[in-house]
Design an enzyme around this catalytic site. Structure first.
Site, PDB file in Angstrom:
ATOM      1  CB  SER A   3      -0.953   0.019   1.178  1.00 26.22           C
ATOM      2  OG  SER A   3      -0.469  -0.710   2.237  1.00 26.22           O
ATOM      3  CD  GLU A  38       3.761   5.909 -11.709  1.00 26.57           C
ATOM      4  OE1 GLU A  38       2.986   5.025 -11.313  1.00 26.57           O
ATOM      5  OE2 GLU A  38       4.996   5.771 -11.739  1.00 26.57           O
ATOM      6  CE  LYS A  40      -3.518   5.550  -3.959  1.00 24.44           C
ATOM      7  NZ  LYS A  40      -4.876   5.094  -3.714  1.00 24.44           N
ATOM      8  NE  ARG A  61      -3.064  -3.695  -1.874  1.00 27.21           N
ATOM      9  CZ  ARG A  61      -3.150  -3.735  -0.560  1.00 27.21           C
ATOM     10  NH1 ARG A  61      -4.199  -4.264   0.004  1.00 27.21           N
ATOM     11  NH2 ARG A  61      -2.162  -3.270   0.184  1.00 27.21           N
ATOM     12  CE  LYS A 206       4.424   4.021  -8.395  1.00 25.75           C
ATOM     13  NZ  LYS A 206       4.024   3.186  -9.527  1.00 25.75           N
ATOM     14  CE  LYS A 230      -5.272   8.719  -1.073  1.00 26.07           C
ATOM     15  NZ  LYS A 230      -6.391   8.202  -0.355  1.00 26.07           N
ATOM     16  CB  CYS A 324     -18.563   4.306  29.522  1.00 24.54           C
ATOM     17  SG  CYS A 324     -18.807   3.000  28.301  1.00 24.54           S
ATOM     18  CB  CYS A 348     -15.055   3.528  27.946  1.00 28.63           C
ATOM     19  SG  CYS A 348     -15.283   2.300  29.225  1.00 28.63           S
TER      20      CYS A 348
HETATM   21  S1  IVH Z   1       2.295   1.639  -6.836  1.00 29.83           S
HETATM   22  C1  IVH Z   1       4.654   0.530  -4.796  1.00 29.83           C
HETATM   23  N1  IVH Z   1       1.227   3.187  -8.619  1.00 29.83           N
HETATM   24  O1  IVH Z   1      -2.829   2.587  -4.941  1.00 29.83           O
HETATM   25  C2  IVH Z   1       3.449   0.855  -4.082  1.00 29.83           C
HETATM   26  N2  IVH Z   1      -0.219   2.218  -6.993  1.00 29.83           N
HETATM   27  O2  IVH Z   1      -2.400   2.724  -1.979  1.00 29.83           O
HETATM   28  C3  IVH Z   1       2.150   0.329  -4.456  1.00 29.83           C
HETATM   29  N3  IVH Z   1      -2.581   2.765  -7.295  1.00 29.83           N
HETATM   30  O3  IVH Z   1      -2.948  -0.824  -4.144  1.00 29.83           O
HETATM   31  C4  IVH Z   1       1.616   0.427  -5.787  1.00 29.83           C
HETATM   32  N4  IVH Z   1      -2.311   4.029  -9.078  1.00 29.83           N
HETATM   33  O4  IVH Z   1      -4.239  -0.027  -6.169  1.00 29.83           O
HETATM   34  C5  IVH Z   1       0.994   2.419  -7.552  1.00 29.83           C
HETATM   35  N5  IVH Z   1       0.448   4.573 -10.291  1.00 29.83           N
HETATM   36  C6  IVH Z   1       0.206   3.802  -9.231  1.00 29.83           C
HETATM   37  C7  IVH Z   1      -1.092   3.601  -8.705  1.00 29.83           C
HETATM   38  C8  IVH Z   1      -1.266   2.796  -7.581  1.00 29.83           C
HETATM   39  C9  IVH Z   1      -3.200   3.520  -8.220  1.00 29.83           C
HETATM   40  C10 IVH Z   1      -3.263   2.072  -6.169  1.00 29.83           C
HETATM   41  C11 IVH Z   1      -2.996   0.600  -6.086  1.00 29.83           C
HETATM   42  C12 IVH Z   1      -2.424   0.332  -4.733  1.00 29.83           C
HETATM   43  C13 IVH Z   1      -2.845   1.557  -4.001  1.00 29.83           C
HETATM   44  C14 IVH Z   1      -1.858   1.849  -2.889  1.00 29.83           C
END
Ligand code: IVH
Length: 593
Positions: A3, A38, A40, A61, A206, A230, A324, A348
């Site tokens: 993730s 990239e 997301k 996944r 990245k 985000k 509580c 609590c």
């Molecule tokens: S790289 C290397 N690249 O984001 C780290 N993930 O929060 C993991 N996602 O499960 C993946 N676009 O479903 C990567 N250009 C992108 C992405 C991407 C969407 C999603 C993917 C992953 C989630 C991680």
């Protein structure tokens, strides 16, 4: 499959680079790091294994470690090549990317699904690939899990290669240098995001240089070299029908607004968190109010503000409970040493199985997807079983009376048998998931993994009782004072210790496998003094990547004390006394080759 950690603003990005520069032991990285940027896409990630130029395996996944095999379903997607003939295509490679449905395509089928993501996920799980084929799925590739050959030195070069191999990559991928430019680019992109044909919830950054990526490695299940920046959330208005107070697994008392169901960015929202009492007072939120609700990605929707023009005179201020609501215990606020303030969250004070609501939540957590993952034992069932006194503690799930379950309304012999099998199957579990399943405050999936790595076996883990030397844990990179205090508190409670004892005897908890045959296998190391060109964290991580183990004290179990500049004389003396080998950084590097 990994993730990503999230960034919401410039400060988060600065912290991200700071951590990187600490790890790499380099200064002045600001505006100097090159990133592959990239979009997301908010879809479903999939892994595609190609052997000898053919697609042989496609996996979803799942929880990151274990997914479902959906090869035939993935093969129905046009943008996934089944065979690749390029000479430079690796003999064995796992290509990863996102399966999604374009916005225009979704318009045509939207009546049947809650949102595009659900539609994609559902159709990927169909038993019959012909059903999957009916849904207009697309695939965009963005990374690899493993590869036998890698001629590329940059992520951007890999993306270009993917295209030559016949994969679709995002046309909007680009390379950006420095945080200032990342922010500029993010602002521009956010303005255009609604015009795109796919849902994006942010941009992934990245580090472009693959050698740097390798050095940085991973912390728990996320890379140190990537982050998701985000976008701001979607929002909409609705009316508060009621305010309920929920008690969480860790005792947190959270007020929740029950609102008239409203569609926000493709998801129907009927609950919105109000966070805590202070928030209700500060925003003066009352039952009956029309409020603006915000929803961002998978984060719980929350109330932003009240439309005071729509407030009637008779709407009363909300009275937050003084005790509580479940067990009547005192409500407390934690003191935060760092901020020197009391937390806004009220809890609590019992924080254990003595409070019924907390106990139910603990059991729900124990059986949840990320923990024991027991199909058929969802939240509603746990509540029902609790009511019927079938359950009081997590271990009770292993001694259910199926004769009684069978005759419950909506059950029958088949579903009760299925539940029995699912529970039996769940007994087999890795130590990391087991630790996570206990629901210890501040010990989420990542910290549970770190602890499991440290303890290695259930026998070692069972040594954690009241008298355990908890401070030893501070040597685990990632475990700090907060986690240690929480563990101390958890293990000072006899009921918790008893629950663990019972579970350990009922379940088959698997040791952490030291699967790698690295160069430092079976060797233990300790670092002292300042290292050259490399941080302590990176040295530890490199040692572990090569199957070495880090110890935190000089004992007779230590094989090597690695000394940097200005190493502590006391440690060297201890090592000499115990005949532990004392080596220089360069000698450690030689061992690593
Ligand atoms: S790289 C290397 N690249 O984001 C780290 N993930 O929060 C993991 N996602 O499960 C993946 N676009 O479903 C990567 N250009 C992108 C992405 C991407 C969407 C999603 C993917 C992953 C989630 C991680």
């Amino acid at each position: 499959m990994l993730s990503l950690s999230n960034a919401f603003d410039e400060e988060d990005l600065i912290n991200f680079e700071k951590k990187i520069s600490n790890f790499l032991n380099t200064k002045n990285l600001k505006n100097n790091i090159e990133y592959s940027v990239e979009p997301k896409i908010d879809g479903i990630s999939a892994s595609l294994t190609y052997k000898n130029n053919s697609l042989v395996l496609g996996v979803s996944r799942g929880d990151g470690v274990e997914g479902e095999i959906i090869t035939e379903n993935l093969k129905t997607i046009k943008s996934i090549p089944k065979k690749i003939h390029n000479k430079d295509f690796p003999k064995d490679i796992d290509i990863r990317g996102e399966v999604y449905i374009g916005k225009k395509d979704f318009e045509k089928i939207k009546d049947r699904f809650a949102n595009a993501r659900n539609a994609a996920s559902g159709s990927l799980r169909q038993k019959d690939p012909n059903e999957t084929k009916k849904i207009p799925l697309k695939f965009i590739a963005y990374t690899y899990g493993f590869t036998t050959t890698s001629s590329f030195k940059k992520q951007s070069e890999f993306l270009a290669l993917l295209e030559t191999w016949g994969f679709e990559v995002n046309k909007l991928n680009c390379v950006v240098k420095g945080i200032d430019n990342l922010i500029k680019n993010h602002k521009e992109f956010e303005k255009r995001r609604h015009d795109l044909d796919f849902d994006v919830d942010g941009l992934v950054y990245k580090i472009n240089n693959i050698d740097l990526q390798k050095r940085l490695g991973f912390v728990a299940n996320a890379p140190r070299w990537a982050i998701a920046h985000k976008f701001s959330a979607n929002s909409s208005f609705s009316k508060i029908l009621n305010i309920e107070v929920q008690i969480g697994r860790t005792g947190a008392i959270t007020p929740v607004a029950k609102v008239n169901p409203v569609n926000i960015g493709g998801v129907v929202v009927s609950n919105a968190t109000l966070h805590n009492e202070e928030e209700i007072t500060r925003k003066d939120i009352r039952i009956g109010d029309v409020v603006k609700i915000e929803r961002a990605g998978d984060v719980i929707p929350h109330v932003l503000s009240v439309d005071l023009k729509k407030r009637a005179e008779n709407y009363k201020k909300f009275a937050f409970p003084k005790k509580c609501p479940s067990c009547g215990s005192k409500i407390i606020k934690d003191y935060n040493k760092n901020t020197k303030k009391f937390d806004a969250v009220q809890r609590c004070s019992s924080e254990g199985y003595k409070c019924e609501k907390i106990a139910i939540e603990k059991i729900k957590h124990f059986v949840s997807k990320e923990a024991l993952n027991i199909e058929g034992l969802g939240k509603k069932v746990v509540e029902k079983f609790w009511e019927l006194k079938f359950l009081k503690f997590p271990q009770d799930i292993f001694n259910l009376d199926y004769k009684k379950i069978e005759i419950l309304e909506g059950w029958g012999s088949l579903s009760s048998l299925n539940l029995k099998e699912a529970i039996e199957k769940s007994k087999n579990i890795g130590l990391d998931k087991f630790i996570y399943s206990l629901g210890i405050r501040h010990i989420g999936q990542e910290n549970a993994k770190l602890l499991a790595q440290y303890f290695q076996s259930k026998t070692n883990f069972s040594k954690m009782t009241k008298n355990f030397k908890f401070d030893l844990l501070s040597n685990i990179d990632g475990i700090g004072e907060t986690q240690i205090n929480s563990l101390k508190k958890f293990f000072s409670d006899e009921i918790n210790i008893n629950v663990i004892k019972k579970l350990v005897s009922e379940m088959n908890i698997n040791d952490i496998k030291q699967s790698k045959e690295g160069k430092l296998k079976n060797k233990t190391f300790m670092f002292t003094g300042k290292l050259i060109k490399i941080s302590r964290a990176e040295a530890k991580s490199l040692t572990e990547q090569n199957s070495g183990k880090i110890l935190s004290n000089v004992t007779k179990n230590l094989d090597y004390l690695v000394i940097g500049e200005k190493a502590t004389a006391k440690k060297i003396k201890q090592a000499n006394d115990l005949r532990v080998k004392v080596i220089k950084q360069s000698e450690w590097e030689d061992l690593l080759n």
